[in-house]
Write an enzyme that holds these catalytic residues in place. Structure first.
Site, PDB file in Angstrom:
ATOM      1  N   HIS A 124       0.825  -1.162   0.063  1.00  0.00           N
ATOM      2  CA  HIS A 124      -0.080  -0.091   0.014  1.00  0.00           C
ATOM      3  C   HIS A 124       0.685   1.472  -0.090  1.00  0.00           C
ATOM      4  O   HIS A 124       0.308   2.310   0.401  1.00  0.00           O
ATOM      5  CB  HIS A 124      -0.965  -0.149   1.107  1.00  0.00           C
ATOM      6  CG  HIS A 124      -2.233   0.443   0.958  1.00  0.00           C
ATOM      7  ND1 HIS A 124      -2.905   1.560   1.324  1.00  0.00           N
ATOM      8  CD2 HIS A 124      -3.179  -0.155   0.197  1.00  0.00           C
ATOM      9  CE1 HIS A 124      -4.204   1.621   0.884  1.00  0.00           C
ATOM     10  NE2 HIS A 124      -4.397   0.695   0.276  1.00  0.00           N
TER      11      HIS A 124
ATOM     12  N   HIS B 177      -6.845  -2.859 -11.179  1.00  0.00           N
ATOM     13  CA  HIS B 177      -7.321  -2.490 -10.043  1.00  0.00           C
ATOM     14  C   HIS B 177      -8.435  -2.179  -9.717  1.00  0.00           C
ATOM     15  O   HIS B 177      -9.037  -1.433 -10.552  1.00  0.00           O
ATOM     16  CB  HIS B 177      -6.143  -1.289  -9.343  1.00  0.00           C
ATOM     17  CG  HIS B 177      -6.536  -0.825  -8.041  1.00  0.00           C
ATOM     18  ND1 HIS B 177      -7.099   0.486  -7.854  1.00  0.00           N
ATOM     19  CD2 HIS B 177      -6.304  -1.309  -6.690  1.00  0.00           C
ATOM     20  CE1 HIS B 177      -7.303   0.493  -6.624  1.00  0.00           C
ATOM     21  NE2 HIS B 177      -6.666  -0.410  -5.937  1.00  0.00           N
TER      22      HIS B 177
END
Length: 382
Positions: free
Chosen positions: A185, A285
């Site tokens: 992340h 994504h």
């Protein structure tokens, strides 16, 4: 046919839909949003409407270029997300007019199904293992989980051990029966990413996602050179021009453009083709809603290098609405053995429950991502 009106709907949990109407009654739907900045993207959509009202929706390529190039300042997450949602809706209209799914308009299928993977949350290893077991019960065998919590620029061995311990317990619990990627992340500095990747390698994760922030992309080839684990990134890159630089530099094994952030179907199809030329896989994504997922699936089914598809069913962000709550044709999104099949209805193939959209848009929350701080009080990457 002319575009007559563009309407936006901010929705729970953290989504935004848009509807493009035409003078012939054909309607297209898109999903433009930056999570936590929906109102800002909404303003950009309505600024772009000045270029679109009265124009022919069939001229998708020209309208895309107008939105991108008519302003001296361009690119970035807000503008490209606004373009993305509009682009999705234009493809939806074109498919409905021609009575064909978008993948058919783009040359037809290159595969019969695409592997889906599911995000798994949990603060403790036991919670993650329990989540995986539940998802396996409905057919998933491929997952993504957080690779670590917040981590200092130079952190201690306890932080490294905590991250490694979770992964070790998952691999011990399931062996090679499942595959899982680890999402850093962008929380980790390059020095700590080197340490973590080395320690995690024995557990054979499917990929490491965003080991460092996209702003630090020069480290991708350096990190890739030290490991056999595929490196994935791309959710915070917004055009083929950004992807061009990372592809040329090397290091990434998997590109993860977001169909609601990176210019929509038109732009992401170009990105997919660029990736194929560099022998790089594609895994769009998609922690967002059903329109974004549908757009991803159309790209997956026309791109030979697509390997799997993220989807948000059951993701911890989904407070107030689930993935298919605004969809009438839920059965078209059903999975068989953890695989999606092509959507077959015209356009994007999503039959939106407009009445429900309008109703829930009246009380949509302004979602914000958490603000984390390190023990010393400094701001941490979320």
């Amino acid at each position: 046919m002319k575009i007559t009106h563009i309407t936006t709907y901010r929705l729970p949990p953290r989504w935004m839909f848009l509807k493009i109407e035409t003078d012939e009654g054909v309607v297209g739907w898109g999903e433009p949003v930056i999570e936590g900045r929906a109102r800002t993207v909404e303003a950009a959509v309505h600024e772009f409407a000045d270029y679109l009202i009265g124009k022919d929706p069939a001229r998708i390529n020209d309208l895309w270029q107008v939105m991108y190039r008519a302003g001296f300042y361009r690119g970035g997450p807000i503008m490209m997300s606004a373009i993305a949602g509009i682009d999705q809706a234009l493809w939806d209209i074109k498919g409905k007019v021609l009575n064909a799914p978008v993948w058919q308009l783009m040359g037809g299928l290159v595969r019969d199904k695409i592997k889906a993977y599911s995000w798994v949350g949990g603060d403790r290893p036991a919670d993650v293992i329990d989540g995986i077991e539940k998802l396996r019960g409905i057919g998933f065998d491929t997952f993504k989980l957080n690779g670590c919590e917040e981590m200092g620029v130079i952190d201690n061995s306890r932080a490294v051990d905590a991250a490694v311990n979770t992964v070790a317990q998952i691999r011990e619990a399931f062996g090679s029966e499942i595959e899982f990627g680890l999402d850093f992340h962008g929380r980790v500095s390059a020095p700590m990413a080197k340490v973590l990747i080395k320690e995690l390698e024995p557990y054979r994760p499917l990929f490491i996602e965003e080991p460092v922030l996209a702003e630090q992309a020069e480290y991708y080839p350096r990190l890739a050179a030290q490991t056999h684990i595929p490196i994935a990134a791309g959710e915070r890159m917004f055009s083929r021009f950004e992807f061009k630089r990372v592809l040329d530099a090397g290091g990434l094994a998997i590109l993860q453009p977001d169909l609601s952030h990176a210019g929509g179907i038109t732009e992401c199809y170009k990105i997919a083709g660029m990736a194929e030329a560099y022998d790089v896989a594609l895994a769009p994504h998609c922690p967002l809603g059903p329109i974004a997922l549908a757009a991803c699936l159309h790209i997956d089914f026309v791109s030979r290098n697509a390997v799997f598809q993220e989807q948000s069913m059951g993701i911890h962000y989904n407070k107030g609405a689930e993935l298919l709550d605004f969809v009438k044709n839920k059965e078209d999104f059903s999975m068989d053995g953890g695989f999606f099949k092509p959507l077959t209805k015209p356009g994007l193939g999503v039959d939106i429950d407009e009445a429900r959209v309008i109703e829930l848009s009246k009380s949509a929350p302004d979602w914000r991502n958490p603000l984390w701080r390190h023990a010393d009080g400094s701001v941490a990457e979320w």
